[in-house]
Design a protein around this motif. Structure first.
Motif, PDB file in Angstrom:
ATOM      1  N   LEU A 194       0.811  -1.221   0.000  1.00 37.56           N
ATOM      2  CA  LEU A 194       0.000   0.000   0.000  1.00 37.56           C
ATOM      3  C   LEU A 194       0.844   1.271   0.000  1.00 37.56           C
ATOM      4  CD1 LEU A 194      -2.720  -1.080   2.600  1.00 37.56           C
ATOM      5  CD2 LEU A 194      -2.981  -0.910   0.121  1.00 37.56           C
ATOM      6  N   ARG A 195       2.137   1.134  -0.200  1.00 34.40           N
ATOM      7  CA  ARG A 195       3.046   2.296  -0.104  1.00 34.40           C
ATOM      8  C   ARG A 195       2.634   3.432  -1.028  1.00 34.40           C
ATOM      9  NH1 ARG A 195       9.645   1.979   0.080  1.00 34.40           N
ATOM     10  NH2 ARG A 195      10.035   4.215   0.295  1.00 34.40           N
ATOM     11  N   GLU A 196       2.246   3.128  -2.239  1.00 32.30           N
ATOM     12  CA  GLU A 196       1.861   4.170  -3.205  1.00 32.30           C
ATOM     13  C   GLU A 196       0.359   4.440  -3.171  1.00 32.30           C
ATOM     14  OE1 GLU A 196       4.083   5.837  -4.760  1.00 32.30           O
ATOM     15  OE2 GLU A 196       5.775   4.562  -4.149  1.00 32.30           O
ATOM     16  N   ARG A 197      -0.441   3.406  -3.062  1.00 23.64           N
ATOM     17  CA  ARG A 197      -1.895   3.549  -3.193  1.00 23.64           C
ATOM     18  C   ARG A 197      -2.554   4.131  -1.943  1.00 23.64           C
ATOM     19  NH1 ARG A 197      -5.613  -0.748  -2.488  1.00 23.64           N
ATOM     20  NH2 ARG A 197      -3.866  -2.211  -2.629  1.00 23.64           N
ATOM     21  N   ASP A 198      -2.112   3.723  -0.766  1.00 26.86           N
ATOM     22  CA  ASP A 198      -2.714   4.184   0.480  1.00 26.86           C
ATOM     23  C   ASP A 198      -1.663   4.111   1.589  1.00 26.86           C
ATOM     24  OD1 ASP A 198      -4.280   4.839   2.632  1.00 26.86           O
ATOM     25  OD2 ASP A 198      -5.889   3.414   2.191  1.00 26.86           O
TER      26      ASP A 198
ATOM     27  N   VAL B 207      -1.056   5.733   4.311  1.00 28.35           N
ATOM     28  CA  VAL B 207      -1.465   5.812   5.709  1.00 28.35           C
ATOM     29  C   VAL B 207      -1.909   4.442   6.211  1.00 28.35           C
ATOM     30  CG1 VAL B 207      -3.132   6.808   7.319  1.00 28.35           C
ATOM     31  CG2 VAL B 207      -2.071   8.252   5.574  1.00 28.35           C
ATOM     32  N   MET B 208      -2.740   3.756   5.409  1.00 27.88           N
ATOM     33  CA  MET B 208      -3.163   2.409   5.805  1.00 27.88           C
ATOM     34  C   MET B 208      -1.979   1.454   5.772  1.00 27.88           C
ATOM     35  SD  MET B 208      -5.714   0.756   6.942  1.00 27.88           S
ATOM     36  CE  MET B 208      -5.317  -0.810   7.692  1.00 27.88           C
TER      37      MET B 208
END
Length: 246
Positions: free
Chosen positions: A155-159, A161-162
């Motif tokens: 999720l490093r690029e897409r989200d 924070v999550m």
């Protein structure tokens, strides 16, 4: 010894301890022993600290109670005699000797039976011996932590924070796993970083860098922590035991 023996404390602790003991003596029957433990008794706590009060009773149940006495927080752990050996066995396997630590370091306020001294002796022996981790459980724990960490990386690029939320959970597990990997007792959560600063300053420094770094840098630092503790940042070859239907 059947008379009450209170530790030397100052107010409001002194009155709080007397109120707490009066409360448990009035409420619970067949009490064999009462222990009081916690940093607040050593003068190291603050207004959010509590006093752990461990009761050994001759009965067939256990109970946990949170209650204020004289404005002081108390955690009451009420346990039938038969539970104590089970706690020792469980704590040796999971590495968190909370019961053993309370009995070993706590102040005995009331002792009505020699079993109290026996449990203290067993607690000291258990702490000295060290934990007994199961190798299969450790590899399973490594797998779950690596999987959670890799999901966070995804999720490093897409989200981000999550992604960091998942990585935070994984790192907390990695730190306790590190103690297990080295066959050591796991410190209390709030003492864990302090113990790492003393015993493993390199890992402690990585954790501090992770917590203070910009978001994108935290992913990179987290990878270094994963390599240090788990030896992987995600997928590794492994298989579980066969789990048969009954």
């Amino acid at each position: 010894m059947t008379e009450l023996n209170f530790p030397e404390t100052s107010e409001p602790i002194t009155t709080a301890l007397h109120q707490a003991v009066d409360y448990v003596l009035d409420r619970y029957d067949n009490i064999l022993g009462i222990f009081a433990a916690g940093s607040i008794l050593r003068g190291e706590g603050d207004e959010r600290s509590d006093i752990d009060t461990f009761l050994i009773i001759e009965d067939n149940y256990r109970q946990r109670v949170q209650k204020f006495f004289n404005g002081v927080r108390f955690e009451l752990f009420i346990n039938a005699v038969e539970f104590i050996p089970l706690y020792f066995e469980e704590e040796a396997k999971d590495g968190g000797p909370s019961t053993a630590h309370m009995l070993m370091t706590g102040h005995i306020i009331l002792k009505r039976n020699e079993r109290v001294d026996q449990f203290v002796k067993q607690a000291k022996e258990m702490i000295a011996k060290g934990p007994s981790y199961d190798a299969k459980s450790l590899i399973n724990e490594r797998y779950m932590l690596a999987d959670r960490f890799e999901n966070g990386l995804d999720l490093r690029e897409r989200d981000p924070v999550m992604g960091l939320t998942l990585i935070n959970e994984a790192i907390a597990g990695m730190l306790t796993y590190q103690f297990k990997k080295l066959d050591k007792w796991i410190p209390r959560h709030k003492d864990l970083l302090a113990v790492l600063r003393r015993d493993d300053p390199n890992l402690a420094q990585l954790v501090e860098l992770y917590q203070t770094a910009p978001i994108d840098d935290r992913f990179t630092i987290a990878g270094t922590i994963a390599d240090y503790t788990l030896g992987t940042q995600g997928f590794f070859e492994w298989e579980s035991n066969k789990d048969y239907l009954d």
